[in-house]
Design a protein around this motif. Structure first.
Motif, short mmCIF file in Angstrom:
data_model
loop_
_atom_site.label_atom_id
_atom_site.label_comp_id
_atom_site.label_asym_id
_atom_site.label_seq_id
_atom_site.Cartn_x
_atom_site.Cartn_y
_atom_site.Cartn_z
N MET A 59 40.23 -1.85 -27.30
CA MET A 59 39.69 -2.38 -26.04
C MET A 59 40.77 -2.37 -24.96
O MET A 59 41.87 -2.84 -25.18
N LYS A 60 40.43 -1.83 -23.80
CA LYS A 60 41.36 -1.82 -22.67
C LYS A 60 41.71 -3.25 -22.28
O LYS A 60 40.97 -4.18 -22.52
N ASN A 61 42.85 -3.39 -21.63
CA ASN A 61 43.20 -4.69 -21.08
C ASN A 61 42.43 -4.87 -19.77
O ASN A 61 42.72 -4.19 -18.79
N PRO A 62 41.45 -5.74 -19.76
CA PRO A 62 40.61 -5.85 -18.56
C PRO A 62 41.30 -6.62 -17.47
O PRO A 62 41.33 -7.84 -17.48
N ILE A 63 41.93 -5.90 -16.54
CA ILE A 63 42.65 -6.52 -15.44
C ILE A 63 41.74 -7.49 -14.70
O ILE A 63 41.98 -8.67 -14.66
N LYS A 64 40.69 -6.96 -14.16
CA LYS A 64 39.75 -7.82 -13.44
C LYS A 64 38.39 -7.15 -13.48
O LYS A 64 38.16 -6.13 -12.83
N VAL A 65 37.50 -7.73 -14.25
CA VAL A 65 36.15 -7.21 -14.36
C VAL A 65 35.26 -8.08 -13.50
O VAL A 65 35.33 -9.30 -13.54
N SER A 66 34.44 -7.44 -12.69
CA SER A 66 33.64 -8.20 -11.74
C SER A 66 32.63 -9.10 -12.45
O SER A 66 32.14 -8.80 -13.53
N ASN A 67 32.33 -10.18 -11.77
CA ASN A 67 31.38 -11.15 -12.27
C ASN A 67 30.03 -10.53 -12.58
O ASN A 67 29.37 -10.87 -13.56
N ALA A 68 29.61 -9.59 -11.74
CA ALA A 68 28.32 -8.93 -11.94
C ALA A 68 28.25 -8.24 -13.30
O ALA A 68 27.23 -8.28 -13.97
N VAL A 69 29.36 -7.62 -13.68
CA VAL A 69 29.41 -6.95 -14.98
C VAL A 69 29.27 -7.97 -16.12
O VAL A 69 28.47 -7.78 -17.04
N ILE A 70 30.03 -9.05 -16.02
CA ILE A 70 30.01 -10.08 -17.07
C ILE A 70 28.61 -10.65 -17.26
O ILE A 70 28.17 -10.89 -18.38
N LYS A 71 27.90 -10.83 -16.15
CA LYS A 71 26.55 -11.38 -16.22
C LYS A 71 25.59 -10.42 -16.93
O LYS A 71 24.54 -10.83 -17.42
N ARG A 72 25.93 -9.13 -16.93
CA ARG A 72 25.03 -8.18 -17.60
C ARG A 72 25.33 -8.04 -19.09
O ARG A 72 24.46 -7.64 -19.86
N LEU A 73 26.55 -8.35 -19.50
CA LEU A 73 26.92 -8.15 -20.91
C LEU A 73 25.99 -8.86 -21.90
O LEU A 73 25.57 -8.25 -22.89
N PRO A 74 25.67 -10.14 -21.67
CA PRO A 74 24.80 -10.81 -22.64
C PRO A 74 23.44 -10.13 -22.78
O PRO A 74 22.85 -10.11 -23.85
N LYS A 75 22.97 -9.55 -21.70
CA LYS A 75 21.69 -8.85 -21.73
C LYS A 75 21.78 -7.59 -22.58
O LYS A 75 20.90 -7.30 -23.39
N TYR A 76 22.86 -6.84 -22.39
CA TYR A 76 23.07 -5.68 -23.25
C TYR A 76 23.06 -6.11 -24.70
O TYR A 76 22.41 -5.50 -25.55
N ARG A 77 23.78 -7.19 -24.98
CA ARG A 77 23.90 -7.65 -26.36
C ARG A 77 22.53 -8.05 -26.91
O ARG A 77 22.20 -7.75 -28.06
N ARG A 78 21.76 -8.69 -26.09
CA ARG A 78 20.42 -9.13 -26.51
C ARG A 78 19.55 -7.93 -26.89
O ARG A 78 18.87 -7.94 -27.91
N TYR A 79 19.59 -6.89 -26.06
CA TYR A 79 18.78 -5.70 -26.36
C TYR A 79 19.29 -4.98 -27.61
O TYR A 79 18.50 -4.46 -28.40
N LEU A 80 20.61 -4.96 -27.76
CA LEU A 80 21.17 -4.30 -28.95
C LEU A 80 20.78 -5.05 -30.21
O LEU A 80 20.54 -4.45 -31.26
#
Lengths: 213, 213
Positions: free
Chosen positions: B1-22
DNA sequence: TAGATTGTTAATCGATTAACAATC
DNA sequence: TAGATTGTTAATCGATTAACAATC
């Protein structure tokens, strides 16, 4: 008020917050406020606040600012919280009951007309003197009564079925707490509160040492 | 996993949804998926899905797509939901109890360690065999026990006090359901669930005939 | 009137989408 | 190998911020 052709979702999400702060100010007896002062309180830039409000019309006055009481009322009108809404709650577990109580205590604006659940042990139980009905009666109830909003606080497995009944029954909006993405016609407004998603993103930020968000 | 310097809030809010679908796909026994197929299910563009994931590293394989099981697990790791979190709930009314039950039934990942309330009639009552404590004991409890997350389900008037105690007690994150904007140090993660704001924006959309959102 | 502050246009910034070379 | 699909760069789009003329 201007005819709002298309106001971005981001703006709409900020309006309730403006209203909430204006309510505070009203309570404190403040009767005027500038975008600069509001900015300091809320944390949005003064520029953004003025832009947001000007989507709906010019509510301020140069050299003066905004009248607290009037702006509060006008945002209420924009949101539509100046009238009453009839609500049914589908799923009457703890969360459904929490929302029923919230609506009940909030005072004006929302009337919980009926509550439903699939569980026989919940059917008949009273919440604020309103008896919980069987889920199977939802369709009939909606056919016979006018309802604005359906709240879905069922488990994931019943949520789409609840949504289908609500849509068929003619509700205008659905407030969904079930952790699924519902399929609904675009004419029915849909607002999701995905608690588990919210919790997951909290956990992400907990694990960054530098959570400057 | 890359070192995430700064990932935007919008991205973080989508991650749980990806996980839910997976998770859904995993349950269905699907073992590979392309960004294009995911796009059709979730509704985000394939491009966005790939961009989002590549903030954290290349999880896919050209010509193949993504391994469902592996991507699900890796998003779990990114979010940090691969380990357990100790939780206290401050405010044990219906909403607090709803969340306690949710944590309890969700199974793994979250342990509700203690619940608190100011109301004498709630203190001592048991929720999933855990007795509710007096709000005044919160500070002492936190001094003696390690807690990751504090959930605030009090009324607006007690919320900031609860937050202060939680911060002083060393929690790493606060999940706030009270309709106020809490003042907390930036090192403590804060996630707000402003239910009334959510309801208000639903009402806005109800009142647009063309709510294409 | 002078000072303050809005309403609004223009500039900037960031996020999303498109395109395509890399590669499995 | 040929086809598919990623990872990533470049282009576009939209939202936020800055600036300032209008005006109370």
């Amino acid at each position: 008020m201007k005819n709002p052709i298309k106001v971005s979702n981001a703006v709409i999400k900020r309006l309730p917050k403006y209203r909430r702060y204006l309510e505070e100010l009203k309570k404190k007896g403040v009767d005027r406020i500038s975008s600069g002062e509001l900015s300091k309180m809320i944390g949005y830039t003064a520029s953004q606040i003025r832009q947001d409000l000007n989507n709906f019309g010019g509510f301020g006055q140069q050299g003066y600012g905004y009248n607290v009481e009037s702006l509060h009322r006008q945002i209420g009108v924009i949101l539509g919280v100046d009238r009453d809404y009839g609500i049914v709650i589908v799923g009457s577990g703890n969360l459904g009951q929490a929302i029923a109580n919230y609506m009940h205590n909030y005072g004006t604006g929302f009337s919980v007309l009926a509550m439903f659940d699939v569980k026989p042990e919940l059917v008949g139980r009273r919440v604020n003197s309103l008896a919980i009905s069987d889920f199977d009666e939802l369709g009939v109830y909606l056919a016979e009564n006018f309802v604005d909003i359906g709240v879905i606080t069922t488990g994931a497995e019943s949520a789409q079925r609840a949504a289908d009944d609500l849509v068929k029954g003619g509700v205008k909006g659905i407030w969904n707490f079930a952790p699924v993405d519902l399929q609904t016609p675009s004419l029915v407004a849909l607002e999701n509160v995905h608690l588990s998603d919210s919790l997951h993103s909290l956990i992400y930020y907990i694990n960054r040492t530098d959570n400057l968000q």
